[in-house]
Write a protein that holds these residues in place. Structure first.
Motif, PDB file in Angstrom:
ATOM      1  N   ASP A 296       6.418 -19.774  28.795  1.00  0.00           N
ATOM      2  CA  ASP A 296       7.352 -20.698  28.488  1.00  0.00           C
ATOM      3  C   ASP A 296       8.099 -20.322  27.169  1.00  0.00           C
ATOM      4  O   ASP A 296       7.333 -19.745  26.193  1.00  0.00           O
ATOM      5  CB  ASP A 296       7.845 -21.311  28.783  1.00  0.00           C
ATOM      6  N   SER A 297       9.195 -20.098  27.290  1.00  0.00           N
ATOM      7  CA  SER A 297       9.887 -19.906  25.864  1.00  0.00           C
ATOM      8  C   SER A 297       9.229 -20.940  24.784  1.00  0.00           C
ATOM      9  O   SER A 297       8.875 -22.359  25.172  1.00  0.00           O
ATOM     10  CB  SER A 297      11.189 -20.001  25.567  1.00  0.00           C
ATOM     11  N   PRO A 298       9.646 -20.521  23.126  1.00  0.00           N
ATOM     12  CA  PRO A 298       9.442 -22.260  22.593  1.00  0.00           C
ATOM     13  C   PRO A 298       9.322 -23.362  22.724  1.00  0.00           C
ATOM     14  O   PRO A 298      11.276 -23.428  23.182  1.00  0.00           O
ATOM     15  CB  PRO A 298       9.991 -21.564  21.191  1.00  0.00           C
ATOM     16  N   VAL A 299       8.819 -24.442  22.585  1.00  0.00           N
ATOM     17  CA  VAL A 299       9.260 -25.659  23.097  1.00  0.00           C
ATOM     18  C   VAL A 299       9.289 -26.776  22.096  1.00  0.00           C
ATOM     19  O   VAL A 299       8.971 -26.437  20.752  1.00  0.00           O
ATOM     20  CB  VAL A 299       8.208 -26.345  23.771  1.00  0.00           C
TER      21      VAL A 299
ATOM     22  N   GLU B 293       6.734 -31.808  20.479  1.00  0.00           N
ATOM     23  CA  GLU B 293       6.630 -32.844  20.312  1.00  0.00           C
ATOM     24  C   GLU B 293       5.891 -32.247  22.045  1.00  0.00           C
ATOM     25  O   GLU B 293       5.145 -33.129  21.885  1.00  0.00           O
ATOM     26  CB  GLU B 293       7.608 -34.214  20.684  1.00  0.00           C
ATOM     27  N   VAL B 294       6.436 -31.730  22.989  1.00  0.00           N
ATOM     28  CA  VAL B 294       5.810 -31.285  23.873  1.00  0.00           C
ATOM     29  C   VAL B 294       4.848 -30.241  23.721  1.00  0.00           C
ATOM     30  O   VAL B 294       3.759 -30.054  24.312  1.00  0.00           O
ATOM     31  CB  VAL B 294       7.099 -29.878  24.025  1.00  0.00           C
ATOM     32  N   GLU B 295       4.584 -28.661  22.844  1.00  0.00           N
ATOM     33  CA  GLU B 295       3.664 -28.113  21.606  1.00  0.00           C
ATOM     34  C   GLU B 295       2.364 -29.505  21.353  1.00  0.00           C
ATOM     35  O   GLU B 295       1.287 -28.964  21.429  1.00  0.00           O
ATOM     36  CB  GLU B 295       4.099 -27.517  20.628  1.00  0.00           C
ATOM     37  N   ASP B 296       3.048 -30.541  20.892  1.00  0.00           N
ATOM     38  CA  ASP B 296       1.284 -31.563  20.408  1.00  0.00           C
ATOM     39  C   ASP B 296       0.982 -31.790  21.581  1.00  0.00           C
ATOM     40  O   ASP B 296      -0.692 -31.409  21.929  1.00  0.00           O
ATOM     41  CB  ASP B 296       2.548 -32.223  19.810  1.00  0.00           C
ATOM     42  N   ALA B 297       1.589 -31.991  22.733  1.00  0.00           N
ATOM     43  CA  ALA B 297       1.553 -32.883  23.841  1.00  0.00           C
ATOM     44  C   ALA B 297       0.810 -31.305  24.417  1.00  0.00           C
ATOM     45  O   ALA B 297      -0.288 -32.445  24.987  1.00  0.00           O
ATOM     46  CB  ALA B 297       2.164 -33.569  24.876  1.00  0.00           C
ATOM     47  N   ARG B 298       0.732 -30.506  24.543  1.00  0.00           N
ATOM     48  CA  ARG B 298      -0.008 -29.047  24.988  1.00  0.00           C
ATOM     49  C   ARG B 298      -1.155 -28.820  24.502  1.00  0.00           C
ATOM     50  O   ARG B 298      -2.239 -28.610  24.824  1.00  0.00           O
ATOM     51  CB  ARG B 298       0.758 -27.919  24.892  1.00  0.00           C
ATOM     52  N   GLY B 299      -0.929 -29.090  23.146  1.00  0.00           N
ATOM     53  CA  GLY B 299      -2.403 -29.358  22.131  1.00  0.00           C
ATOM     54  C   GLY B 299      -3.402 -30.586  22.671  1.00  0.00           C
ATOM     55  O   GLY B 299      -4.758 -30.043  22.281  1.00  0.00           O
ATOM     56  N   VAL B 300      -3.130 -31.386  22.231  1.00  0.00           N
ATOM     57  CA  VAL B 300      -4.061 -33.086  23.248  1.00  0.00           C
ATOM     58  C   VAL B 300      -4.470 -32.147  24.237  1.00  0.00           C
ATOM     59  O   VAL B 300      -5.983 -32.125  24.764  1.00  0.00           O
ATOM     60  CB  VAL B 300      -3.032 -33.725  23.429  1.00  0.00           C
ATOM     61  N   GLU B 301      -3.667 -31.600  25.533  1.00  0.00           N
ATOM     62  CA  GLU B 301      -4.252 -31.430  26.571  1.00  0.00           C
ATOM     63  C   GLU B 301      -5.438 -30.416  26.865  1.00  0.00           C
ATOM     64  O   GLU B 301      -5.876 -30.696  27.146  1.00  0.00           O
ATOM     65  CB  GLU B 301      -3.173 -31.474  27.503  1.00  0.00           C
ATOM     66  N   THR B 302      -4.949 -29.909  25.908  1.00  0.00           N
ATOM     67  CA  THR B 302      -5.672 -28.253  25.557  1.00  0.00           C
ATOM     68  C   THR B 302      -7.786 -28.693  25.465  1.00  0.00           C
ATOM     69  O   THR B 302      -8.328 -27.868  25.398  1.00  0.00           O
ATOM     70  CB  THR B 302      -5.797 -27.054  25.153  1.00  0.00           C
ATOM     71  N   LEU B 303      -7.172 -29.911  23.884  1.00  0.00           N
ATOM     72  CA  LEU B 303      -8.185 -30.199  23.585  1.00  0.00           C
ATOM     73  C   LEU B 303      -9.551 -31.424  24.634  1.00  0.00           C
ATOM     74  O   LEU B 303     -10.799 -30.864  24.607  1.00  0.00           O
ATOM     75  CB  LEU B 303      -8.531 -30.757  22.098  1.00  0.00           C
ATOM     76  N   SER B 304      -8.243 -31.361  24.966  1.00  0.00           N
ATOM     77  CA  SER B 304      -9.257 -32.837  26.140  1.00  0.00           C
ATOM     78  C   SER B 304     -10.049 -31.803  27.556  1.00  0.00           C
ATOM     79  O   SER B 304     -11.382 -32.207  27.487  1.00  0.00           O
ATOM     80  CB  SER B 304      -7.828 -33.686  26.838  1.00  0.00           C
ATOM     81  N   TRP B 305      -8.925 -31.151  27.406  1.00  0.00           N
ATOM     82  CA  TRP B 305     -10.020 -30.127  28.827  1.00  0.00           C
ATOM     83  C   TRP B 305     -11.056 -29.565  28.382  1.00  0.00           C
ATOM     84  O   TRP B 305     -12.297 -29.029  29.322  1.00  0.00           O
ATOM     85  CB  TRP B 305      -8.469 -28.633  28.638  1.00  0.00           C
ATOM     86  N   ILE B 306     -10.608 -28.645  27.144  1.00  0.00           N
ATOM     87  CA  ILE B 306     -12.033 -27.863  26.505  1.00  0.00           C
ATOM     88  C   ILE B 306     -13.209 -29.485  26.278  1.00  0.00           C
ATOM     89  O   ILE B 306     -14.503 -28.690  26.645  1.00  0.00           O
ATOM     90  CB  ILE B 306     -11.613 -27.148  25.105  1.00  0.00           C
TER      91      ILE B 306
END
Length: 172
Positions: free
Chosen positions: A74-77, A80-93
């Motif tokens: 998706d287009s730029p968000v 705060e959404v970008e930060d939440a996605r970063g936390v989600e990705t780190l958690s998955w890793i």
């Protein structure tokens, strides 16, 4: 070493996780590996990518750091959404590679109990058991040990992706 542009960094020595070893040892078949032009010996030499349901996870590794980022369609968000996605990705890793397990401590413990492992432990440095999605793991196993077992890992990964995509999607 500074994180490459767009990447986050996680201090993690190769003894705890070696992407080059663990992603090629036959546990997972969907990672794509792209060579990079490293200018210094400590620069990452490869980028590893995995397409999940809503993102592509990109990983690079130096001797003491794991660099990660996610790419979304998706287009730029908002930030705060970008930060939440970063936390989600780190958690998955952390979950996928089971980074809460101290691999160096385990290797030391196993070396004390098994002299054969003690001699060979350096050959297996940084190899971890992946915590894959059970459905993907089952499909990979069945394909790998079926009559299709002559497939190379890349083709096997494509079959796994096709089956997972056609038989249902799961949120990781």
């Amino acid at each position: 070493m500074a994180a490459p542009l767009g990447f986050h960094s996680l201090p993690l020595p190769l003894a705890q996780l070696s992407l080059a070893a663990v992603l090629k040892c036959g546990q997972s078949f969907r990672w794509s590996i792209y060579p990079l032009h490293a200018t210094l010996p400590c620069d990452p030499s490869h980028e590893y990518r995995l397409c999940l349901q809503d993102r592509v996870v990109c990983l690079r590794q130096s001797p003491d750091t794991l660099f990660y980022r996610s790419v979304f369609p998706d287009s730029p968000v908002p930030p705060e959404v970008e930060d939440a996605r970063g936390v989600e990705t780190l958690s998955w890793i952390k979950d996928y590679f089971q980074l809460d397990v101290d691999l160096t401590k385990l290797y030391e413990e196993w070396s004390n109990k098994d002299p054969v492992f003690a001699k060979l432990r350096w050959r297996f440095e940084g190899i971890r058991m992946l915590r894959q999605d059970p459905w993907e793991n089952l499909i990979s196993y069945v394909l790998r040990f079926s009559e299709l077992n002559r497939l190379n890992p890349r083709r096997l990964g494509l079959y796994v992706l096709r089956i997972i995509t056609s038989l249902g999607s799961r949120k990781w």
